[in-house]
Design a protein around this motif. Structure first.
Motif, PDB file in Angstrom:
ATOM      1  N   ALA A  10     -14.186  26.805  41.310  1.00  0.00           N
ATOM      2  CA  ALA A  10     -12.805  27.886  40.573  1.00  0.00           C
ATOM      3  C   ALA A  10     -13.650  28.089  39.533  1.00  0.00           C
ATOM      4  N   PRO A  11     -12.663  29.709  39.296  1.00  0.00           N
ATOM      5  CA  PRO A  11     -13.303  29.676  38.167  1.00  0.00           C
ATOM      6  C   PRO A  11     -13.347  29.208  36.544  1.00  0.00           C
ATOM      7  N   GLY A  12     -13.459  29.190  35.126  1.00  0.00           N
ATOM      8  CA  GLY A  12     -13.031  28.041  33.868  1.00  0.00           C
ATOM      9  C   GLY A  12     -13.855  27.104  34.431  1.00  0.00           C
ATOM     10  N   THR A  13     -14.625  26.088  35.514  1.00  0.00           N
ATOM     11  CA  THR A  13     -15.138  24.716  35.840  1.00  0.00           C
ATOM     12  C   THR A  13     -16.595  24.928  35.524  1.00  0.00           C
ATOM     13  N   ILE A  14     -16.833  23.863  35.036  1.00  0.00           N
ATOM     14  CA  ILE A  14     -18.366  23.709  34.449  1.00  0.00           C
ATOM     15  C   ILE A  14     -19.325  24.119  35.446  1.00  0.00           C
TER      16      ILE A  14
END
Ligand code: UDP
Length: 134
Positions: free
Chosen positions: A99-103
């Motif tokens: 998912a966007p924004g994950t490491i």
């Protein structure tokens, strides 16, 4: 909610990218405390032992080779729901699906070089923390 501990490893790709601090900030902003940490070059035996559950998988040899390709940063994280919280911060195993924004979405290149490890259960967290921190 229970206070838990989980094991996290910043893998050689992310260490080489010099983003340990950026990843630590994500842990801290999510309420996870770094309660133990160790910067080290894993030996082949240590990496094989750590990933022993994957011994029969086709990617095992490459995974071990990658994990010893450079130093890693290993930490125990503590906080409410730490195991699941860390898995959410990490994102899916394959960064293309993370998912966007994950490491992994932000720092990983591929399913082999995917920036971080995180324990997948409370039971494994205890085993993995013991493996590196005694
Ligand atoms: N892995 C890989 N190829 C695969 C599946 C996994 O190289 O097809 C590597 C990947 O680095 C992953 C690790 O093996 O992080 C352990 O796999 P697991 O399914 O436990 O994923 P994780 O818990 O790390 O998301």
């Amino acid at each position: 909610m229970a206070i838990e501990r989980t094991l996290s490893i910043i893998k050689p790709d992310a260490v080489a990218k010099n983003v340990i601090g950026q990843i630590y900030t994500r842990f801290e902003n999510a309420g996870l405390k770094i309660v133990a940490a160790q910067y080290k070059q894993l030996t082949q035996a240590e990496a094989e032992g750590f990933y022993a559950v994957h011994k029969e998988r086709p990617f095992f040899k490459d995974l071990v080779a990658f994990m010893i390709s450079g130093p890693v940063m290993i930490q125990a994280l503590e906080g409410e729901n730490a195991v699941l919280k860390n898995r959410e911060l990490m994102g899916a195993t394959n960064p293309k699906e993370a998912a966007p924004g994950t490491i992994r979405a932000d720092f990983a290149e591929s399913i082999d070089a995917n920036a971080v490890h995180g324990s997948d259960s409370l039971e494994n967290a205890a085993i993995e923390i013991k493996y590196f921190f005694g």
